[in-house]
Write an enzyme that holds these catalytic residues in place. Structure first.
Site, PDB file in Angstrom:
ATOM      1  N   TYR A   1     -11.782  15.647 -19.880  1.00 30.37           N
ATOM      2  CA  TYR A   1     -12.337  14.304 -19.716  1.00 30.37           C
ATOM      3  C   TYR A   1     -13.487  14.381 -18.699  1.00 30.37           C
ATOM      4  O   TYR A   1     -13.382  15.066 -17.680  1.00 30.37           O
ATOM      5  CB  TYR A   1     -11.243  13.359 -19.237  1.00 30.37           C
ATOM      6  CG  TYR A   1     -11.749  12.016 -18.769  1.00 30.37           C
ATOM      7  CD1 TYR A   1     -12.413  11.152 -19.631  1.00 30.37           C
ATOM      8  CD2 TYR A   1     -11.577  11.623 -17.446  1.00 30.37           C
ATOM      9  CE1 TYR A   1     -12.893   9.934 -19.195  1.00 30.37           C
ATOM     10  CE2 TYR A   1     -12.042  10.388 -17.000  1.00 30.37           C
ATOM     11  CZ  TYR A   1     -12.703   9.555 -17.885  1.00 30.37           C
ATOM     12  OH  TYR A   1     -13.180   8.343 -17.449  1.00 30.37           O
TER      13      TYR A   1
ATOM     14  N   ARG B   1       0.812  -1.213   0.000  1.00 29.70           N
ATOM     15  CA  ARG B   1       0.000   0.000   0.000  1.00 29.70           C
ATOM     16  C   ARG B   1       0.845   1.261   0.000  1.00 29.70           C
ATOM     17  O   ARG B   1       0.377   2.339  -0.401  1.00 29.70           O
ATOM     18  CB  ARG B   1      -0.956   0.014   1.208  1.00 29.70           C
ATOM     19  CG  ARG B   1      -1.857   1.249   1.241  1.00 29.70           C
ATOM     20  CD  ARG B   1      -2.868   1.187   2.364  1.00 29.70           C
ATOM     21  NE  ARG B   1      -2.283   1.033   3.674  1.00 29.70           N
ATOM     22  CZ  ARG B   1      -1.700   2.022   4.366  1.00 29.70           C
ATOM     23  NH1 ARG B   1      -1.609   3.241   3.866  1.00 29.70           N
ATOM     24  NH2 ARG B   1      -1.210   1.788   5.571  1.00 29.70           N
TER      25      ARG B   1
ATOM     26  N   LYS C   1      -3.903   3.618 -20.749  1.00 29.85           N
ATOM     27  CA  LYS C   1      -3.951   3.913 -22.180  1.00 29.85           C
ATOM     28  C   LYS C   1      -2.603   3.606 -22.842  1.00 29.85           C
ATOM     29  O   LYS C   1      -2.160   2.468 -22.854  1.00 29.85           O
ATOM     30  CB  LYS C   1      -4.380   5.356 -22.379  1.00 29.85           C
ATOM     31  CG  LYS C   1      -5.582   5.799 -21.525  1.00 29.85           C
ATOM     32  CD  LYS C   1      -6.842   4.996 -21.728  1.00 29.85           C
ATOM     33  CE  LYS C   1      -8.094   5.648 -21.153  1.00 29.85           C
ATOM     34  NZ  LYS C   1      -8.139   5.824 -19.708  1.00 29.85           N
TER      35      LYS C   1
ATOM     36  N   ASP D   1      -2.574  16.881 -18.043  1.00 29.39           N
ATOM     37  CA  ASP D   1      -2.878  15.484 -18.330  1.00 29.39           C
ATOM     38  C   ASP D   1      -2.322  15.203 -19.722  1.00 29.39           C
ATOM     39  O   ASP D   1      -2.831  15.716 -20.724  1.00 29.39           O
ATOM     40  CB  ASP D   1      -4.393  15.261 -18.289  1.00 29.39           C
ATOM     41  CG  ASP D   1      -4.779  13.806 -18.547  1.00 29.39           C
ATOM     42  OD1 ASP D   1      -3.989  13.068 -19.158  1.00 29.39           O
ATOM     43  OD2 ASP D   1      -5.905  13.416 -18.167  1.00 29.39           O
TER      44      ASP D   1
END
Length: 403
Positions: free
Chosen positions: A123, A69, A220, A195
């Site tokens: 987005y 984590r 992506k 981004d």
């Protein structure tokens, strides 16, 4: 490129790797362990490969607590070094999704009472994050045109801390005035955040152009095989340290096997993206000449309003384009008529995907909000894979002829 600096396709293979191979393995294994013995070094190769960046977003070293984590397993650490090297950043951290990277970065850099400026065609998930989640936390946002610096200045407030843009917007492929964004944020002491998912580090390198922070949906292009969900944030070491600390508490870690798959996918990033640049250009030109198509949005076309800017800033215009049908009601029939392209969300994989943004990425917006930013019912987004351009053009041609 600096003297003796390695090219991106070399860095994608070699940067950040362990100097000594684990048990002789050519490929870094999956460290399928949630926890590691305190004070223990990584077996057969804790050191960084010669010439690789040692920057990382880790907040723990090998002699401190290592726990999945905390994003500091060997699989994480190699990825962090590699991503920093290939983007030109000081440090990087991977996350459980692109939205985890965006949300954690914003919640690390902004607090209640702060204000940010954001490009007005984002987005859909980012838009909702800013209008709902951030607003609930007392963070305010004004949406501004990506190509109107005078509007940014007019929207500036004493509490403004950050400017957020996309290198190419989704799904209209607008290219914001990225050079002006860097100058504006420097002038006003703001954080410049971008981004860079659509361009990838192969086509655009924002950190080298003056941006402070670069985020990606690594689902992506970075991974490129449509088989994981992941994200990353890259930038200055202190900024990434803050993001990593917040990420550790929010819990958006990437599991070790997903790290392994992202690591594998990165190695072919340059090859895939350069091929997709070529295929995207060919398909955009074909669609622009078809009578059933009203308009094509692709920065590589002379008709695109920011074509000259794209040529100046980008090594290629990527594999995503969108187009509007002359008959908006024919959109569903077009998708059904394609045989190679798959009707599915996402992008950046080796297979071509098509979507209707009004029903997928921007379905969370109202019809009025979609209309305001130019997303109509007849808009189709195409994310090309690596099929032959001739075959894709023929597939779209047959489907368009039947609409």
């Amino acid at each position: 490129m600096k003297p003796n600096q390695r090219r991106i396709q070399t860095e994608l293979i070699h940067a950040g790797e362990m100097a000594e191979r684990v048990e002789g393995a050519v490929v870094l294994p999956v460290f399928q362990s949630a926890t590691f013995a305190s004070g223990a070094s990584v077996a057969s190769g804790a050191s960084v490969a010669s010439g690789a960046s040692v920057a990382s977003g880790d907040t723990s070293s090998y002699d401190e607590i290592r726990y999945l984590r905390l994003n500091n397993t060997p699989n994480h650490q190699v990825l962090h070094r590699k991503l920093a090297a290939v983007t030109g950043g000081e440090a990087a951290v991977v996350t459980a999704s692109g939205m985890a990277a965006i949300s954690t970065a914003l919640l690390s850099l902004l607090k209640a009472g702060d204000h940010l400026l954001a490009q007005d065609c984002l987005y859909g998930g980012t838009y909702t994050l800013l209008t709902e989640v951030a607003a609930d936390l007392g963070i305010t946002c004004d949406f501004v045109p990506g190509n109107a610096p005078e509007a940014w200045r007019a929207a500036l407030k004493p509490t403004t801390r950050l400017l957020y843009v996309e290198s190419m917007s989704n799904p209209l492929l607008e290219v914001a005035d990225l050079e002006a964004a860097v100058a504006f944020t420097a002038e006003h002491g703001l954080i410049a955040m971008v981004d860079n998912t659509f361009a990838s580090p192969v086509n655009y390198r924002p950190l080298e152009q003056g941006f402070d922070l670069e985020v990606h949906s690594a689902t992506k292009y970075l991974n490129g095989h449509s088989d994981i969900v992941a994200g990353c944030a890259v930038g200055r070491a202190e900024t990434v340290r803050r993001i990593t600390r917040r990420l550790n508490h929010l819990g958006g870690c990437l599991d070790s096997h997903a790290c392994f798959l992202l690591h594998r996918g990165l190695k072919t990033l340059a090859l895939r993206v350069r091929e997709q640049n070529t295929i995207g250009q060919r398909l955009a030109e074909f669609l622009a000449g078809h009578p059933a198509v009203r308009r094509v949005n692709y920065p590589g076309l002379d008709s695109h309003p920011q074509h000259q800017r794209a040529r100046r800033l980008f090594a290629g215009c990527g594999g995503v384009l969108s187009f509007e049908l002359a008959d908006p009601g024919a959109a569903a029939a077009l998708l059904e008529g394609l045989s190679l392209a798959v009707s599915a969300p996402s992008l950046g994989g080796v297979e071509t995907l098509v979507t209707r943004p009004a029903a997928t990425s921007h379905s969370g917006l109202t019809a009025a909000e979609r209309a305001r930013i130019g997303i109509g019912e007849g808009l189709i987004r195409v994310a090309v894979g690596i099929e032959a351009a001739e075959d894709l053009c023929a597939d779209f041609g047959r489907a368009l002829d039947r609409t």
